[in-house]
Write a protein that holds these residues in place. Structure first.
Motif, PDB file in Angstrom:
ATOM      1  N   ARG A  83       9.624  -3.030  -9.112  1.00  0.00           N
ATOM      2  CA  ARG A  83      10.736  -2.087  -9.046  1.00  0.00           C
ATOM      3  C   ARG A  83      11.304  -2.048  -7.633  1.00  0.00           C
ATOM      4  N   VAL A  84      12.585  -2.357  -7.517  1.00  0.00           N
ATOM      5  CA  VAL A  84      13.235  -2.438  -6.200  1.00  0.00           C
ATOM      6  C   VAL A  84      13.081  -1.146  -5.392  1.00  0.00           C
ATOM      7  N   PRO A  85      13.293   0.043  -5.968  1.00  0.00           N
ATOM      8  CA  PRO A  85      13.104   1.248  -5.150  1.00  0.00           C
ATOM      9  C   PRO A  85      11.689   1.357  -4.559  1.00  0.00           C
ATOM     10  N   ASN A  86      10.686   0.922  -5.300  1.00  0.00           N
ATOM     11  CA  ASN A  86       9.322   0.939  -4.767  1.00  0.00           C
ATOM     12  C   ASN A  86       9.160  -0.083  -3.644  1.00  0.00           C
ATOM     13  N   LEU A  87       9.740  -1.257  -3.805  1.00  0.00           N
ATOM     14  CA  LEU A  87       9.673  -2.255  -2.727  1.00  0.00           C
ATOM     15  C   LEU A  87      10.363  -1.739  -1.465  1.00  0.00           C
ATOM     16  N   ARG A  88      11.479  -1.052  -1.640  1.00  0.00           N
ATOM     17  CA  ARG A  88      12.178  -0.506  -0.478  1.00  0.00           C
ATOM     18  C   ARG A  88      11.279   0.475   0.278  1.00  0.00           C
TER      19      ARG A  88
END
Length: 173
Positions: A83-88
């Motif tokens: 999940r991109v928000p988690n990677l951010r």
């Protein structure tokens, strides 16, 4: 990192955001399926860095630091790293978060960039800056926006929401 990202463009991948149960650590969705975050995950794996394990461990110790978009009450090692928000959040906490810029020279090969694909909306995306440039000097990006991993001149096509440097030269950042 740029070299590992470019390797992703040599493998056919069908865009597939399905939830999969995968092994932990070192788990992966089927090799011929994936999304934008899988380009990042697989590129780091090529360097010996397991983002599945690192994101999961960080979420286990600091769950409240991560977005609650999905209604989860605990980390899920099958999906959280995809999940991109988690990677951010992870790259902000454990890498170098760099200023957002419209200057092509601010971006180095191996940098990670995230975007919002919908103006004023929420469709997160992530890619890796390559060492190749367009004819006008803009770094090309390795990403999967729906057509499989590709190298493309798209750095400034969408709203940039994050710019990160992570794991440069250190296999255990």
């Amino acid at each position: 990192m740029s070299e590992e990202a470019l390797k992703r463009t040599e493998v056919f991948v069908l865009y597939d955001s399905s939830y999969y149960r995968i092994s932990y650590p070192g788990g992966d969705v089927p090799q011929h399926s994936g999304v934008c975050s899988d380009v990042v995950i697989r590129s780091y794996r090529g360097l010996g860095i397991d983002l599945q394990k690192l994101v999961h461990e960080d979420m286990r110790t600091s769950f409240s630091a991560y977005p609650a978009y999905w209604g989860l009450t605990k980390p899920d090692s099958n999906i959280d790293h995809r999940r991109v928000p988690n990677l951010r959040v992870f790259f902000t906490r454990h890498g170098i978060s760099l200023p957002l810029s419209k200057d092509p020279q601010a971006y180095q090969a191996g940098d990670l960039v995230s975007w919002n694909l919908r103006p004023g909306g929420s469709l997160p995306h992530i890619g890796i800056i390559s060492d190749e440039k367009s004819t006008d000097g803009v770094p090309l990006v390795v990403h999967n926006i729906g057509r499989g991993p590709e190298l493309e001149d798209m750095l400034f096509d969408y709203e940039i929401t994050g710019h990160y440097r992570y794991g440069t030269g250190d296999p255990n950042p």
